[in-house]
Design a protein around this motif. Structure first.
Motif, PDB file in Angstrom:
ATOM      1  N   SER A  94      -3.506   5.599  -8.013  1.00  0.00           N
ATOM      2  CA  SER A  94      -3.722   5.437  -6.814  1.00  0.00           C
ATOM      3  C   SER A  94      -3.470   3.865  -6.282  1.00  0.00           C
TER       4      SER A  94
ATOM      5  N   PRO B  50       0.959  -1.050  -0.080  1.00  0.00           N
ATOM      6  CA  PRO B  50      -0.175   0.091   0.201  1.00  0.00           C
ATOM      7  C   PRO B  50       0.670   1.516   0.171  1.00  0.00           C
TER       8      PRO B  50
ATOM      9  N   PRO C 264      -6.795   5.087   8.295  1.00  0.00           N
ATOM     10  CA  PRO C 264      -6.022   5.591   7.000  1.00  0.00           C
ATOM     11  C   PRO C 264      -4.662   4.856   7.133  1.00  0.00           C
TER      12      PRO C 264
ATOM     13  N   TYR D  28      -4.016   2.068  -2.472  1.00  0.00           N
ATOM     14  CA  TYR D  28      -4.593   2.466  -0.983  1.00  0.00           C
ATOM     15  C   TYR D  28      -4.346   1.291  -0.265  1.00  0.00           C
TER      16      TYR D  28
END
Ligand SMILES: Cc1cc2nc3c(=O)[nH]c(=O)nc-3n(C[C@H](O)[C@H](O)[C@H](O)COP(=O)(O)OP(=O)(O)OC[C@H]3O[C@@H](n4cnc5c(N)ncnc54)[C@H](O)[C@@H]3O)c2cc1C
Length: 360
Positions: free
Chosen positions: A195, A182, A250, A197
């Protein structure tokens, strides 16, 4: 050749490059398999990705897992399994009885609703040991492990010349493979990379020897009505691994900063206890959390980074990174060393299919 990240994907890329005689340096910030690759389930399935772009990669990987288990000659818990689906409740019992013959050790309040896989189609490894075995085998063929934090790619014009580390060092290499799970997303703004994540999940291991090689996928309701899907994988070393509990927290800057929520771990251990007396009384050995790497379309990024020369990416394997690491590593080694992958068609995984992430 520089491989960034010593998770299962970086270790596999390094192994297959080293097997071809390519000189490889693996740069890892914390430790081999310190993140998801050391804390995941390690469940493998031949055909569960069929019908998706991952189908051929998964089938090639399932075959390679069997070959690697013989080739690496290290015991990292590879074995074939039977796999079942169960329904269970934190309180009470689901309606009806077993719909297929239930193995005797599943003596709790759950009901077995289906057989999902056989020894021909499902298997497991202990992921931390598998990752370490790949890296050890790469090192035995000359690969180097360098502990350091990759900050950026180093350039000679538009071509990669190596990587820059946080210590201000430049490690030279004529190609760079980004396999930082990630955290690969942290470089996305500087390169034309989509992207990436991190999706957080929890797991516990239970001290429960002599449990048969039966993987369990559980449709579980907590007493307060939450629907969870814990997965339970008995391992040959006498521990039973249980995971689940997605969490939107997060991604922290480094694997060491990942926080473990005790109550999520307790929920998992309790769920396991509902399906078998062998698990109900078992001591919890490890409580852990990790982040799987995910992309916007749920398909990994495996290929060249667009717009530059000599930079490759292999990440975003979501829930199937341990399964798909072998074919990813072999195909990536072919791409890097020969200019094209023969094992599988990498076009569905081309990073250029998705828009580049915005500069952070
Ligand atoms: C709870 C859970 C259960 C799972 N169960 C299964 C399963 O049963 N079967 C399956 O196939 N898959 C499973 N997965 C998915 C699988 O674990 C992941 O897809 C896989 O581990 C990802 O591997 P990776 O090498 O891409 O990333 P990671 O394991 O995250 O490795 C990345 C490495 O890069 C390093 N790194 C990061 N930044 C830097 C930097 N700047 N410089 C140097 N190094 C850096 C990290 O320290 C880390 O070691 C599960 C995942 C979770 C979360």
């Amino acid at each position: 050749m520089i491989v960034c990240g010593a998770g299962v994907v970086g270790a596999s890329v390094a192994y297959f490059l080293a097997r071809r005689g390519v000189a490889v340096t693996v740069v890892e910030r914390t430790g081999v398999a310190c993140a998801a690759s050391g804390k995941s389930g390690g469940f493998l399935a031949l055909d569960w990705c069929d019908g998706s772009p991952l189908g051929p990669l998964a089938r090639a990987s399932f075959t390679l897992h069997a070959e690697l288990a013989a080739e690496l000659s290290t015991d990292y818990g590879y074995r074939r399994m039977e796999t079942f689906m169960l329904a269970a409740r934190e309180r009470g019992t689901p309606a009806g009885g077993h719909r297929v013959a239930a193995p005797p050790w599943l003596d709790g309040s759950g009901i077995v609703t289906a057989a999902l896989g056989s020894q021909q189609t499902t298997a497991q490894v202990t992921p931390a040991r598998f990752t370490a075995a790949l890296l050890d085998a790469a090192r035995a063929r000359g690969a180097r492990l360098h502990v350091g934090v990759v900050e950026d790619v180093a350039w000679r014009g538009a071509a990669a010349s190596g990587v820059l580390t946080a210590g201000g060092e430049t490690l030279e290499g004529d190609a760079v493979v980004l396999a930082m799970g990630p955290w690969t997303g942290r470089l996305a703004g500087r390169l034309r990379l989509p992207s990436v994540y991190g999706l957080k999940g929890y797991s516990v291991t239970l001290d429960a020897p002599d449990v048969p090689a039966h993987a369990l996928f559980v449709d579980y309701r907590t007493a307060d009505g939450r629907a969870l899907e814990p997965e339970i994988f008995p391992r040959p070393d006498g521990e039973v691994y249980v995971c689940g509990m997605a969490d939107p927290a997060p991604l922290p800057d480094s694997p060491e900063a990942v926080e473990v929520n005790e109550s999520s771990c307790e929920t998992l251990a309790r769920a396991a206890g509902r399906v078998s007396a062998a698990l109900a009384g078992a001591r919890v050995v490890r409580r852990q959390a990790c982040y799987r790497p995910v992309t916007d379309d749920g398909v990994p990024l495996i290929g060249r980074v667009p717009g530059v020369r000599g930079v490759f990416v292999a990440t975003g394997h979501g829930p199937w990174g341990i399964l798909n690491a072998p074919a990813t590593g072999l195909a990536m080694a072919e791409l890097v060393a020969d200019g094209a992958a023969k094992l599988v068609d990498l076009r569905p995984f081309d990073p250029a299919r998705l828009p580049a992430a915005r500069r952070g």
